[in-house]
Each structure stands twice: as C-alpha cells, then as structure tokens.
Design a protein around this motif. Sequence first.
Motif, PDB file in Angstrom:
ATOM      1  N   ALA A 153       0.637   7.840  -4.804  1.00  0.00           N
ATOM      2  CA  ALA A 153       1.042   7.388  -3.738  1.00  0.00           C
ATOM      3  C   ALA A 153       0.381   7.286  -3.099  1.00  0.00           C
ATOM      4  CB  ALA A 153       2.348   7.973  -3.026  1.00  0.00           C
ATOM      5  N   ARG A 154      -1.026   7.906  -2.811  1.00  0.00           N
ATOM      6  CA  ARG A 154      -1.937   7.240  -2.150  1.00  0.00           C
ATOM      7  C   ARG A 154      -2.795   6.628  -3.334  1.00  0.00           C
ATOM      8  NH1 ARG A 154      -2.744  12.872  -1.397  1.00  0.00           N
ATOM      9  NH2 ARG A 154      -3.931  12.674  -2.219  1.00  0.00           N
ATOM     10  N   ILE A 155      -3.322   6.468  -4.144  1.00  0.00           N
ATOM     11  CA  ILE A 155      -4.066   5.638  -5.543  1.00  0.00           C
ATOM     12  C   ILE A 155      -3.603   4.615  -5.223  1.00  0.00           C
ATOM     13  CG2 ILE A 155      -4.568   5.677  -7.772  1.00  0.00           C
ATOM     14  CD1 ILE A 155      -4.273   8.763  -8.176  1.00  0.00           C
ATOM     15  N   LYS A 156      -1.818   4.360  -5.806  1.00  0.00           N
ATOM     16  CA  LYS A 156      -1.165   3.781  -5.927  1.00  0.00           C
ATOM     17  C   LYS A 156      -1.335   2.372  -4.408  1.00  0.00           C
ATOM     18  CE  LYS A 156       3.374   1.259  -6.621  1.00  0.00           C
ATOM     19  NZ  LYS A 156       5.100   1.279  -6.937  1.00  0.00           N
ATOM     20  N   LEU A 157      -1.677   3.346  -3.465  1.00  0.00           N
ATOM     21  CA  LEU A 157      -1.277   2.071  -2.551  1.00  0.00           C
ATOM     22  C   LEU A 157      -3.152   1.391  -2.151  1.00  0.00           C
ATOM     23  CD1 LEU A 157      -0.393   1.445   1.061  1.00  0.00           C
ATOM     24  CD2 LEU A 157      -1.291   3.453   1.294  1.00  0.00           C
ATOM     25  N   ASP A 158      -4.145   2.415  -2.127  1.00  0.00           N
ATOM     26  CA  ASP A 158      -5.460   1.761  -2.668  1.00  0.00           C
ATOM     27  C   ASP A 158      -5.297   0.331  -3.622  1.00  0.00           C
ATOM     28  OD1 ASP A 158      -6.164   4.193  -0.383  1.00  0.00           O
ATOM     29  OD2 ASP A 158      -7.460   4.864  -1.930  1.00  0.00           O
ATOM     30  N   ARG A 159      -4.817   0.192  -4.760  1.00  0.00           N
ATOM     31  CA  ARG A 159      -4.283   0.055  -5.817  1.00  0.00           C
ATOM     32  C   ARG A 159      -4.120  -1.331  -5.647  1.00  0.00           C
ATOM     33  NH1 ARG A 159      -3.949   3.490 -11.366  1.00  0.00           N
ATOM     34  NH2 ARG A 159      -6.325   4.562 -10.953  1.00  0.00           N
ATOM     35  N   ALA A 160      -2.945  -1.074  -4.462  1.00  0.00           N
ATOM     36  CA  ALA A 160      -2.092  -2.192  -3.587  1.00  0.00           C
ATOM     37  C   ALA A 160      -2.860  -3.880  -3.414  1.00  0.00           C
ATOM     38  CB  ALA A 160      -0.660  -1.887  -3.544  1.00  0.00           C
ATOM     39  N   PRO A 161      -2.287  -4.830  -3.125  1.00  0.00           N
ATOM     40  CA  PRO A 161      -3.363  -5.738  -1.967  1.00  0.00           C
ATOM     41  C   PRO A 161      -2.885  -5.606  -0.778  1.00  0.00           C
ATOM     42  CG  PRO A 161      -1.463  -6.389  -3.635  1.00  0.00           C
ATOM     43  CD  PRO A 161      -1.757  -5.399  -4.148  1.00  0.00           C
ATOM     44  N   TRP A 162      -3.626  -6.151   0.302  1.00  0.00           N
ATOM     45  CA  TRP A 162      -3.322  -5.620   1.366  1.00  0.00           C
ATOM     46  C   TRP A 162      -2.118  -6.738   1.964  1.00  0.00           C
ATOM     47  CZ3 TRP A 162      -4.981  -2.142   4.907  1.00  0.00           C
ATOM     48  CH2 TRP A 162      -6.859  -1.860   4.657  1.00  0.00           C
ATOM     49  N   SER A 163      -1.407  -5.677   2.480  1.00  0.00           N
ATOM     50  CA  SER A 163       0.376  -5.797   2.928  1.00  0.00           C
ATOM     51  C   SER A 163       0.279  -4.876   4.379  1.00  0.00           C
ATOM     52  CB  SER A 163       0.979  -6.619   2.253  1.00  0.00           C
ATOM     53  OG  SER A 163       1.265  -4.453   1.848  1.00  0.00           O
ATOM     54  N   PHE A 164       1.362  -5.810   4.904  1.00  0.00           N
ATOM     55  CA  PHE A 164       1.564  -5.121   6.313  1.00  0.00           C
ATOM     56  C   PHE A 164       1.549  -3.256   6.703  1.00  0.00           C
ATOM     57  CE2 PHE A 164       3.994  -3.310   9.662  1.00  0.00           C
ATOM     58  CZ  PHE A 164       3.620  -3.431  10.794  1.00  0.00           C
ATOM     59  N   ASN A 165       2.200  -2.988   5.316  1.00  0.00           N
ATOM     60  CA  ASN A 165       2.597  -1.798   5.156  1.00  0.00           C
ATOM     61  C   ASN A 165       1.179  -0.988   4.863  1.00  0.00           C
ATOM     62  OD1 ASN A 165       4.287   0.353   4.123  1.00  0.00           O
ATOM     63  ND2 ASN A 165       3.695   0.436   1.883  1.00  0.00           N
ATOM     64  N   LYS A 166       0.264  -1.183   4.677  1.00  0.00           N
ATOM     65  CA  LYS A 166      -0.363  -1.001   3.372  1.00  0.00           C
ATOM     66  C   LYS A 166      -1.904  -0.989   5.201  1.00  0.00           C
ATOM     67  CE  LYS A 166      -4.753  -1.406   0.783  1.00  0.00           C
ATOM     68  NZ  LYS A 166      -4.983  -1.600  -0.474  1.00  0.00           N
ATOM     69  N   ALA A 167      -1.799  -1.694   5.875  1.00  0.00           N
ATOM     70  CA  ALA A 167      -2.217  -2.017   6.811  1.00  0.00           C
ATOM     71  C   ALA A 167      -2.206  -1.086   8.192  1.00  0.00           C
ATOM     72  CB  ALA A 167      -2.173  -3.197   7.795  1.00  0.00           C
ATOM     73  N   TRP A 168      -1.089  -0.985   8.668  1.00  0.00           N
ATOM     74  CA  TRP A 168      -0.492   0.092   9.334  1.00  0.00           C
ATOM     75  C   TRP A 168      -0.351   1.401   8.819  1.00  0.00           C
ATOM     76  CZ3 TRP A 168       2.471   4.155   9.225  1.00  0.00           C
ATOM     77  CH2 TRP A 168       3.936   4.320   8.985  1.00  0.00           C
ATOM     78  N   ARG A 169       0.004   2.166   7.370  1.00  0.00           N
ATOM     79  CA  ARG A 169      -0.587   3.222   7.330  1.00  0.00           C
ATOM     80  C   ARG A 169      -2.206   3.019   7.052  1.00  0.00           C
ATOM     81  NH1 ARG A 169       3.907   5.596   4.562  1.00  0.00           N
ATOM     82  NH2 ARG A 169       5.591   4.040   4.185  1.00  0.00           N
ATOM     83  N   LYS A 170      -2.900   2.992   7.068  1.00  0.00           N
ATOM     84  CA  LYS A 170      -4.647   3.356   6.965  1.00  0.00           C
ATOM     85  C   LYS A 170      -4.859   2.852   8.411  1.00  0.00           C
ATOM     86  CE  LYS A 170      -6.155   2.995   2.769  1.00  0.00           C
ATOM     87  NZ  LYS A 170      -6.055   3.720   2.325  1.00  0.00           N
ATOM     88  N   THR A 171      -4.300   2.393   9.065  1.00  0.00           N
ATOM     89  CA  THR A 171      -4.485   1.586  10.376  1.00  0.00           C
ATOM     90  C   THR A 171      -4.370   3.516  11.389  1.00  0.00           C
ATOM     91  OG1 THR A 171      -4.259  -0.339  10.551  1.00  0.00           O
ATOM     92  CG2 THR A 171      -4.809   1.186  12.936  1.00  0.00           C
ATOM     93  N   GLY A 172      -3.239   3.838  10.698  1.00  0.00           N
ATOM     94  CA  GLY A 172      -2.496   5.069  11.845  1.00  0.00           C
ATOM     95  C   GLY A 172      -3.434   5.980  11.406  1.00  0.00           C
ATOM     96  N   LYS A 173      -3.974   6.129  10.231  1.00  0.00           N
ATOM     97  CA  LYS A 173      -5.118   7.264   9.670  1.00  0.00           C
ATOM     98  C   LYS A 173      -5.725   7.956  10.621  1.00  0.00           C
ATOM     99  CE  LYS A 173      -7.199   6.970   6.239  1.00  0.00           C
ATOM    100  NZ  LYS A 173      -7.469   6.734   4.205  1.00  0.00           N
ATOM    101  N   HIS A 174      -6.431   6.204  10.337  1.00  0.00           N
ATOM    102  CA  HIS A 174      -8.102   6.107  11.021  1.00  0.00           C
ATOM    103  C   HIS A 174      -7.896   6.500  12.717  1.00  0.00           C
ATOM    104  CE1 HIS A 174     -10.528   5.689   7.550  1.00  0.00           C
ATOM    105  NE2 HIS A 174      -9.418   4.703   7.023  1.00  0.00           N
ATOM    106  N   ALA A 175      -6.765   5.957  12.816  1.00  0.00           N
ATOM    107  CA  ALA A 175      -6.726   6.640  14.338  1.00  0.00           C
ATOM    108  C   ALA A 175      -6.126   7.638  14.489  1.00  0.00           C
ATOM    109  CB  ALA A 175      -5.892   5.691  14.969  1.00  0.00           C
ATOM    110  N   VAL A 176      -5.549   8.480  14.057  1.00  0.00           N
ATOM    111  CA  VAL A 176      -5.390   9.789  13.929  1.00  0.00           C
ATOM    112  C   VAL A 176      -6.092  10.667  13.558  1.00  0.00           C
ATOM    113  CG1 VAL A 176      -3.802  12.462  13.458  1.00  0.00           C
ATOM    114  CG2 VAL A 176      -2.351  10.464  14.026  1.00  0.00           C
TER     115      VAL A 176
END
Length: 494
Positions: A153-176
């Motif tokens: 799932a992480r590989i697929k997310l990194d390869r996917a184009p930017w979207s709201f789903n990708k943005a909130w997951r990346k932002t949440g991860k870095h915030a924590v």
Amino acid sequence: MSDTQKRSMAAPGISRSKAKAVNAAEERELYKKREAIYPKLAHGKFRFVKWVVMAVTLAVYYLVPFLRWDRGADAPDQAVLADFAGRRFYFFFIEIWPQEVYYITGLLILAALALFLVTALFGRVWCGYACPQTVWTDLFIMVERAFEGDRNARIKLDRAPWSFNKAWRKTGKHAVWLLIAAATGGAWILYFHDAYDTLANFFTGQADISAYLFFAVLTFTTYVLAGTMREQVCTYMCPWPRIQAAMTDREALNVTYRVDRGEPRGPHKKNDSWEGRGDCIDCMQCVAVCPMGIDIRDGAQLECIQCALCIDACDDVMAKVDRPLGLIAYETDDNIDRFQAGEKPRYRFVRMRTLVYAVALVAVAAVMLTGLLTRSELELNAARDRNPNYVRLSDGSIRNGYTIKVVNKGNEPRELDLVVEGDPAINVRVLGAPEEAPMRLSIEADRTRDFIVYLTLPHDAVDVPREDIMFRVLDSQTGESAGTRSVLVTGLSE
C-alpha cells in the motif's frame, strides 16, 4: 490461475515478493540517490520482542524525568537529574560530585564492556533491539504504516499522483512524526532541569534559552534520522558495524541463512519432491521485511543490524510449506561449516574472548561498587598560596597562606574541628573564625566551602627549608574525618 500468477508464486499459497535488496553493497553507487525501503510488517516471536523492547525503552526515556526521590529539604527531588547549575549528577540514591567524574568514566567503561560481551555472544543484538536509532525508526515506521498501510500500500501510494487521499495521509504522518520528535527533544531537556518546573516555564516562554536550543536540535535530529535517513545512519554514520568485527568471532551467534539447508533455492510446485533441492523457495519475504533493505542470503553484511525480522518471515513461510523452521536463524559461522560437513552443531559461550570481557566487566563493576559503598561524605583539599611563596613577619616568624576547600556531601550541616599536624610550634589562624572557636569550621549540608588559613612558624623554630604538614577536619558527632597533605615553606636555604 493465469501463467503470470503462477510464475509469481513461490509455492502453493505463497506469493513471491517483488522486494529488492536496494541497500546491498553491490546495489549502491557513489552519489546515487537513496532508494526508499518499504519494510513489510513481520509477525513472530522476534517482532514481539522488538515491540516489548520498544515500549519499555520509550517509557523509560519519556517517564524517568518525572520520578521523584527524597533527598532532603534543600536538595532536588528529581530521581535522575544532571544538575549543571548545582554541579551535581543525581541517580536515585547516588549523588555524583564534579570531583567524582571518574564514576561517569567507570559507567561508560562498564557499558562498553557489556556491549563487547553481548556482541561476542549474540552479535549485534544492541543494534537490532535497543539502539535509539532502531527504536525510534521502528516507532516512525509504525506511524507510517498506520497512515499509509503496509508495504504494498505504501509503494502504491508513493507512485500514485497527488490527491486529497495522498495529501492527508502524508500530512498526517509527518505531523505525528514531528509530535514524536518534539516529545523526544522535550524529554531530553527534562533531564537537566526539574521536569515539572521546566514544562511549566517552557510553554510560558520563561525557560532558559538553552532549553529551547536543545529542544530544537533534538527535535530536528529525531525527525531527520528516524524519519528520512533511517538505514543510512546505520550504513554510513554509525561506527559500530565497523568496530564489531574486532569484538566477535566465528562462534558468536548471528542472524544467519542456513546455506546447507537452503540451496539450491527456487520456487516449489505442489506435489513436487523436496529431494535434490533446498528449502528456500525464493519467496523474497526475508527481503520484504528487512528495514535495512538487504538480503540475508548474501551472507554476513555490514548493513545487517541483526533485528531477526527475517527469521520471523522465513519461519512463517517454512510452516506453510511444511518444512523445518530455522532456515534463517541465530547461528554461528562455525556451525554453518559443521552443518555442511555433516557434523553436529557446537555452542561454546564460555571461551577466551567472552571470559576476558566478563572478568573485566566484573572487575570494573566491583571497583565502582566498592568506591560507592566506601566513599566518604567529607572531603578536604588544600591549596598553598604561591604569590608570595611565604611572608617574613617583623618578628622574624614565617607565615604561609592556604585556601582549604571542605566538601560536605551529607544531608545535614556540620561543625568541624580543624587540626594541623606537623611542627607543634606552628600557629594556626582561620580568617573570619570567631574568637570563642578559632578552629571550628561550619559548613551547610550538601555544600562546598572555602576557608582562608594562615600558618605561622616562629623564628626560633625555623630549621629546615620546608615543613611537611597535614590538614585534617574532624566531625566530633560522627567521628568522620578527612585530611590532605601540604607543606609550609620557610625560605631557609638548603
């Protein structure tokens, strides 16, 4: 099942991972950009041990500053405190003064010897389980997995184009990650000042500038090292992988691929015989779970931190294909040779290397323990004035000046009697002492005080160039005493 799907199966019911050992030595090029590693979540006894160690070590780090220890009315009550302002180090019932820094040195020697002994016995278990880089990286990967999913799932997310789903997951991860890093930097400064006062002052902007500086440095380094650099710290920055070779030998237990059992490797089809082939089905699960991005089947490698997650992954696969566990296991190089020669394994935990480390460890621990149990709570030092070296008074007598430093390590104030041993003709005067008690020194609890002392030798008693003397202070209530040697210079020619 299509032919493509069949080719991707390592054995019936077991998919072959596409994981690649991107951090293997032959895969790294000079100035090559880092390839991301996506370790898969492993399940098994070693993964459980790592969870427990991570929980315990993090709890110790974050909670210890809040533990209290009663040392009396005027002493800090924080159990573990490096009090630079008060020039003390407190560890529960142990109090280390500046002149006792050798205890810190002894502690570091003990830690080094313990690390050498454990490495000689079990390889890099420190790196795999308890090293701060490993613990915090494990924690950061756990957060990453919670937001982005497991490996695929992480590989697929990194390869996917930017979207709201990708943005909130990346932002949440870095915030924590930043919150954990901030908690790490914040906990560090609590070891140097009272934890409760520091927290209150920190959030109101009243803490020392050094507290904010170290908070920022530790927050930044934790975020970068555990969040983005990860295995690069162990591969390039840490000296221990390069030192460990001198600490271990062929009879040390290390995470090892059983070549005698595993080769020749290859996929296994249903109902095929296991005769003439190895147990390794080349499923690449050991590579998929490796946080260092290497293949344990390539043999001993500097990059391997001996975390044993590959053992869990391999044991899980061996159980599914009904083969014996332990294809990857804690094993010695000597036993690998013995297995290939058809001999039984041999384990020698007591050998010259481990004996030397163990004896040295016990000896240093015994010296430190003896020193702690027998150390005096009263110390005395004397420094003779050298400018001028001596003073000749109008009546011809000789006077020397001294600064004596008295250390009271106890929790009660003391009244001490000063005694000067040497020529009985020496006259003693303590500057500022009352007339009714000219040789009585008062010192507060847990304090160091300096006293100016003048020693005068009458003219008719001067018969040698220098007189050997002994300063001694005596606590008449406890009978405890401390002394130090010095000399009285007369100026008489040799």
